[in-house]
Design an enzyme around this catalytic site. Sequence first.
Site, PDB file in Angstrom:
ATOM      1  N   GLY A  11     -73.226 127.469 117.870  1.00 14.83           N
ATOM      2  CA  GLY A  11     -74.163 126.537 118.486  1.00 14.83           C
ATOM      3  C   GLY A  11     -73.432 125.297 118.952  1.00 14.83           C
ATOM      4  N   VAL A  15     -75.473 118.524 118.884  1.00 15.02           N
ATOM      5  CA  VAL A  15     -74.940 118.341 117.532  1.00 15.02           C
ATOM      6  C   VAL A  15     -73.632 119.102 117.349  1.00 15.02           C
ATOM      7  CG1 VAL A  15     -75.366 118.684 115.078  1.00 15.02           C
ATOM      8  CG2 VAL A  15     -77.224 117.919 116.575  1.00 15.02           C
ATOM      9  N   GLY A  16     -73.610 120.355 117.799  1.00 21.66           N
ATOM     10  CA  GLY A  16     -72.408 121.165 117.631  1.00 21.66           C
ATOM     11  C   GLY A  16     -71.204 120.570 118.338  1.00 21.66           C
ATOM     12  N   ALA A  17     -71.403 120.150 119.581  1.00 25.70           N
ATOM     13  CA  ALA A  17     -70.298 119.552 120.331  1.00 25.70           C
ATOM     14  C   ALA A  17     -69.842 118.252 119.677  1.00 25.70           C
ATOM     15  CB  ALA A  17     -70.732 119.301 121.772  1.00 25.70           C
ATOM     16  N   LYS A 107     -83.676 123.090 109.324  1.00 28.04           N
ATOM     17  CA  LYS A 107     -84.745 122.892 108.339  1.00 28.04           C
ATOM     18  C   LYS A 107     -85.769 124.016 108.350  1.00 28.04           C
ATOM     19  CE  LYS A 107     -86.116 120.490 112.187  1.00 28.04           C
ATOM     20  NZ  LYS A 107     -85.235 119.926 113.231  1.00 28.04           N
ATOM     21  N   ILE A 138     -78.982 110.147 107.542  1.00 29.76           N
ATOM     22  CA  ILE A 138     -79.285 109.560 106.237  1.00 29.76           C
ATOM     23  C   ILE A 138     -78.870 110.546 105.141  1.00 29.76           C
ATOM     24  CG2 ILE A 138     -81.095 108.676 104.730  1.00 29.76           C
ATOM     25  CD1 ILE A 138     -82.728 108.007 107.227  1.00 29.76           C
ATOM     26  N   ASP A 203     -92.580 119.732 112.040  1.00 29.66           N
ATOM     27  CA  ASP A 203     -91.179 119.401 111.790  1.00 29.66           C
ATOM     28  C   ASP A 203     -91.051 118.582 110.501  1.00 29.66           C
ATOM     29  OD1 ASP A 203     -88.269 118.895 112.797  1.00 29.66           O
ATOM     30  OD2 ASP A 203     -89.063 116.892 112.486  1.00 29.66           O
ATOM     31  N   LYS A 207     -89.132 119.557 106.682  1.00 33.92           N
ATOM     32  CA  LYS A 207     -88.196 118.659 106.008  1.00 33.92           C
ATOM     33  C   LYS A 207     -88.724 118.263 104.635  1.00 33.92           C
ATOM     34  CE  LYS A 207     -86.594 116.884 110.464  1.00 33.92           C
ATOM     35  NZ  LYS A 207     -86.688 115.768 111.440  1.00 33.92           N
TER      36      LYS A 207
END
Length: 440
Positions: A11, A15-17, A107, A138, A203, A207
């Site tokens: 992926g 985020v992956g990059a 998640k 966080i 969502d 979480k």
Amino acid sequence: MSHEFRVGVAGLGTVGASAVRMLARQDEQLFARLGRRVRVTAVSARNRSRDRGLDLAALTWFDDPVALARSGDIDCFVELIGGEDGPALEAVTAALEAGRHVVTANKALLARHGVKLAALAEKKGVSLAFEASVAGGIPIIKTLREALGGNTISRVYGILNGTCNYILSRMEAEGLSFEECLRDAQRMGYAEADPTFDIGGFDTAHKLSILTSLAFGTEIDAEAIYVEGISSISPIDIRMANELGYRIKLLGVAERTKTGIEQRVHPTMVPKSSAIAQVMGVTNAVTIDADAVRELTLVGPGAGGDATASAVVADICDLAAGKAGPPFGVPVAMLRKPERAKMRLHTGGYYVRLTAYDRPGAAASIVTRMAEADISLESIVQHRSEDAAQRDPSGRSGAPVPVVLITYATTEAAIRKAVDKVIGDGHVAEAPQVIRIERE
């Protein structure tokens, strides 16, 4: 210990990059801290030709993430594909079966399959790490799992979705409608084209289910979560909250009660003086109530490439350093079956907004219905219409006006019973708005 910890990333979105770039940028610092190199050696994504601002020439490319997960040339598999089933589940399962450590930000996958995957990781003697799955940058997972061992936690709650917090913040700051703020959030990339997962509260629920397990030592029980979204919040609710000294936030709340573990996601009025009320925009916050530390609030970026990648890289570094423990703080066999607290037994204060017809006897009838349900009222606020004598087309009643009730602590069941009676009496023009109040 090998001098190189080899990482495969499935992926290569935002985020992956970011995670690949971060590991490369911090290479020397990580070596000094860990005593070994942490290197991305292989990647997988749907589109090989897409320009991601990365030099992938030296990396092994896998079209199939499952093949990457099974590769003997990696020590750690990072899943950033997304989705609770399909390729993400297949790849994570394959990696664990092959004896590879797994890091994930997923998640939805954990909410549905987390306990089963944790058991597989234990069986294979590897780790399942997921700091990035909740609240972005966080470090709430590490805090609950490692830093509060001397505490008994009574409640964990927070702002866990930046999209919803952005919308509610804009509604308050600029007096805009929910629909206007949602369109802006979509245009700015804070909300998806189909925003249901975010604004519907789902969502946040995923979480919250993970935090509940860590806080109370129970198996994940996402199906037990009561979920409401924010689409019913109107500008008048925002204004009334401000007038009464509150601010509206979408909170995920998990609480130990006499009847079991209560999990709920819903719009909530919080006192303006509280720490969590100060959290605006796309920022996230999580508060932990415990016996030793009392109240601990962590605030930070809840989404975004670098913030979430920071949590992913933190997990990779822990694994490279040999820091591994049970994914949910205790071995899976010691996770307790959660005893569900019924939502209708929830006790607390409530904000009730009724669009009541402005006619003699209506207010008295509403108050009577509340009293019949043993509900004590802290305050009543009525904003009369500009022309209280105005008649509707039938000529039988005055124009609808908002009537706001703030209750003392009562039960969900009592509120619903009283509201149903008020509706049945024919004194309201539209469905009542009910928002729970979390006091300090």
